[in-house]
Scaffold this active site. Sequence first.
Site: not given
Length: 679
Positions: A29, A172, A177
């Site tokens: 990604p 993810y 994050y």
Amino acid sequence: MGRDPRFDPLFEPIRIGPVTAPNRFYQVPHCSGMGYVRPNMMAAMRAVKAEGGWGVVCTEYCSIAPGADETPYPSAALRDAGDVKNLRAMTDAVHAHGALAGVELWYGGHTSANLLTREIALDVASLPNDAALGVPVQSQAMSRDDLVDFRETYRAAAARALDAGFDIVYVYACHYYLLHNFLSARLNRRDDGYGGSVENRVRLVREVIEAVAEVVAGRAALAVRYAMPAQPDDDPDELVAAFELLAELPDLWDIVLDDYRYEMGSSRFVREAAHRDAIARAKSMTTKPVVGVGRFTSPDTMLAQIASGAQDFIGAARPSIADPFLPRKIDAGRSDDIRECIGCNVCYAYDSLGAPIRCTQNPTMGEEWRRGWHPERIAPRHADESVLVVGAGPAGLEAARALGERGYRVLLAEAEREFGGRVNREARLPGLAEWARVRDWRLGQLAKLANIESYPDNRLDADAVLALDVEHVIVATGARWRADGVGRHRREPFAGHGGAGVIGVEQLLDGASLDGRVVIYDDDHYYLGSALALMLAADGAAVTLVTPAATPASWTLNTNEHSLTLEALIAAGVELVTARGLEAFEDGVARLDCVHGGETLAREADYLVPLGARIGNDGLWRDLDARRDEFEARGGRTLERVGDCRAPGIVAAAVYAGHRVARELGQGKTKVKRDRVVI
Ligand code: ADP
Ligand code: SF4
């Protein structure tokens, strides 16, 4: 020519849970600046990667909820049926070339300011927004209900991912994050069973993996993107211990580093395969396949990684941007045609600006759908005609190369003995050696074309150009640095410009060496000021780097090299002075005005190097433009100027300009499509 059998291991299929990847080339990604805002551009760009032989092609980060909104940066999204339709365009295009399609399901947390959706971001705790924009808002610490809802949100997004046709669905869990923050020993101080001990800190990640696994079971593989420590002995988030508890849960691990400065490091500071140890560490702790990046451009390094079992897939973002056809070229025994990434991070910079990515080496990147450009195909010549290209910098070299591919007779004239233009000088500066690939790849390609006539050591004037029997002239004569301080900050030359001790950038680039005290006044803000400072400091000068900006080398914030640049400057003993303009350099004293109206600062110096704007070398073009009638009377048809001589800019802009002029010769201006959402 066929594949060298040595490279067979790179082309062996391999299972990832219920799906099989056709080879070991895996486009991980990566941001594209396209996402849900420009879905057609995104689909076409990813499709070209699949066509180029990447066995797996992934989206960029893909928002699963309105609370994950990084406006003005366009992520992909799977929030509703419309998003499913948009991403179907990508999976269909990727599947058409026999590759697997992966989607990186993402929830940001405190990094998302949610400027569009105005949602409150959830996170492990109430943390200040610390994304590039630094909006003064905080996230909300998740409640128990939020944790339950979060699993459902992931589950629903995974179901939409299947509807959209994805073969690999990501959880993810890195890049600071939300899920990374739950794993982090530093950030996660919760006392509700989801924080504290490592068992508690992995709980949410484990629950999300299990929820997504239930949804995709048997239909798609489940991948987890995960950060390992960049420094083997420094693991402040205790990520290795957490990995141990999760090691067998997914079908695939996608391993990155916990320090983005190195993970997405520019070639100035980080070399090929820098992730090797972190990837090997993860690989030694799991039986599942592992992918990892490392800006791999050398087929031998790739082979060594796969053949030794250090990793199962060669992950790539930048090398696949610079050359979407890298795998096919290795497969066809054409490794020397690979257009190697130079590690400049210009791709990342444009995403950082909220714009579609572009690439210094690959001018077609981002233009696959908008302009219909293909990295390996170009229309044949429109007529049996000749083109003179004047100047063999990035713009001229790319124009000559692409025109040569089209089959024109190309005459390439250059004033200097060596082709390469600005790249020749700049690649000699500390850390910038890989920039020479801009020149070297093009020279390699030109050497394979029989229809190119090269004329080095040939400075042409208008008379010489008009004496040549060519229908088309492309002037690519570059630009030079001003030595009078005029730039973004100053509109007038500084007092004392042209006086003793003032050294132009061109002199330094041509090899002038300075010792003593040197003030560099950097009103350019990109890499050159810091690179010159590091060069002079390494030669023993006492360097002061002055900038009118709030921070030195401010544009390198976009290329993700700012922090390491400053670290290097500080380590080299360079004095950094910010928010100061250059008023004067007289009698060995630089007078530096305060951009905020404060008192002027005086610095004694032996030399002053002003770095401001550049001036295009457009004299030849202007002379020719004035004699257009004569040119046309002799059979001339088109006269163009491209690159820095038209408008000084970064190397990527010059390469693009050279490519575009070559594409458009005899074709008229390209029709540009405007992207729109597919629903
Ligand atoms: P760009 O980035 O636009 O390609 P560069 O400055 O890197 O620009 O390259 C411009 C090249 O043009 C330089 O190598 C320079 O020597 C060459 N050049 C400039 N003027 C002439 C001229 N009149 N004839 C031939 N070559 C020229
Ligand atoms: Fe590599 Fe630079 Fe292209 Fe990015 S822009 S892929 S770093 S050459």
